[in-house]
Design a protein around this motif. Structure first.
Motif: not given
Length: 302
Positions: A180-182, A185-193, A212-215
């Protein structure tokens, strides 16, 4: 040798043991094949074929262990067919009804008859013991298989004071907010699943891959009450994996950089390569665990 899955367990008491102590404890619980009338066997095996009879591999402050399970394959449809044939034969020849208790007895007899001819399925589960960090990491896609290994370890050692880690903030709620907030936590980056689920019993499940998980569409699902229960993440440009809301990790993949580093350190000697891989696995688990706990408000101390 790298783990494909990570389930973390935390020691509740200070634990310290040597490789020799573990080898001695494991000696009475080594894997042996099923006998002719046995359905399954479970015991310790060497964590690598090059180790011969050694059941503990020590590297990087950790102990690599592996348990093996043998199960006899008896197809349920075969047992059912033979049972129906035997019941029909008795009812026809003796002119009487075969009831449940007798059917169960007949089924047991059929299983005993089939066991000597049954094929075996073998399954191995590995774990990394990190006593100085107070952690056990099991390479398993489900908790049932992990608990089988831990029960064997408990029986071998006589005691195993461990718990699954707990955190102050709900992982499902936090991962939902990451989308929701794009911001994560530091070190973690969402991918596409990811996988979203309605926490109510009547709610459905939505699986998303390659989008796009932030769509706006994803946010709309969150607005209706759905929560993220599985999320593909990249961690510290080192590993990528699927994090679940119970803090278990699946589908672990090494980054290109880490893979290249390990390949450069590789050797034709399988034990040298095993030592390098195990030491790096121990190091990354030691780094990942506290960051994972911090991402969800810190670990609950018990």
């Amino acid at each position: 040798m790298w783990f494909k899955n990570l389930i973390f367990y935390r020691y509740t008491e200070s634990t310290d043991y040597t490789q020799d102590q573990l080898e001695t404890a494991f000696a009475e619980h080594l894997f042996t094949p099923c006998k002719s009338q046995e359905l399954s066997r479970y015991g310790w095996v060497p964590p690598h074929s090059a180790l011969d009879q050694q059941t503990i591999f020590s590297s990087g402050g950790g102990f690599l262990i592996t348990a093996q399970k043998e199960e006899k394959m008896l197809p349920a449809n075969v047992i059912k067919r033979l049972l129906n044939e035997r019941v029909s034969q008795i009812e026809s020849e003796q002119a009487r009804k075969v009831y449940r208790k007798e059917k169960l007895q007949l089924k047991d007899e059929i299983v005993i008859d089939l066991l000597p001819r049954a094929f075996s399925k073998f399954q191995q589960t590995s774990a990394l013991l990190l006593p100085r960090e107070g952690l056990i990491v099991v390479d398993s896609a489900n908790h049932k298989r992990a608990e089988e290994l831990l029960n064997l370890l408990r029986n071998s050692l006589g005691t195993l004071p461990i718990i699954l880690p707990d955190v102050h903030q709900s992982p499902a709620v936090v991962m939902s907010e990451w989308l929701r907030q794009t911001k994560t936590a530091i070190g973690f980056t969402p991918k596409d699943e990811c996988e979203m689920k309605d926490p109510t019993d009547e709610g459905g499940t939505i699986r998303v891959k390659g989008d796009d998980l932030h769509s706006d569409e994803m946010i709309a699902h969150l607005d209706t009450g759905k929560q993220v229960v599985k999320l593909a993440l990249e961690w510290d440009e080192t590993l990528s994996f699927m994090l679940q809301d119970d803090l278990s990790i699946k589908r672990v993949k090494l980054s290109d950089e880490l893979s290249e580093t390990l390949n450069q350190e590789s050797s034709e000697d399988p034990l040298v390569r095993l030592d390098s891989d195990t030491a790096r696995l121990a190091l990354e688990c030691q780094r990942l665990y506290p960051q994972l706990m911090d991402a969800f408000g810190g670990e609950v101390q018990r």
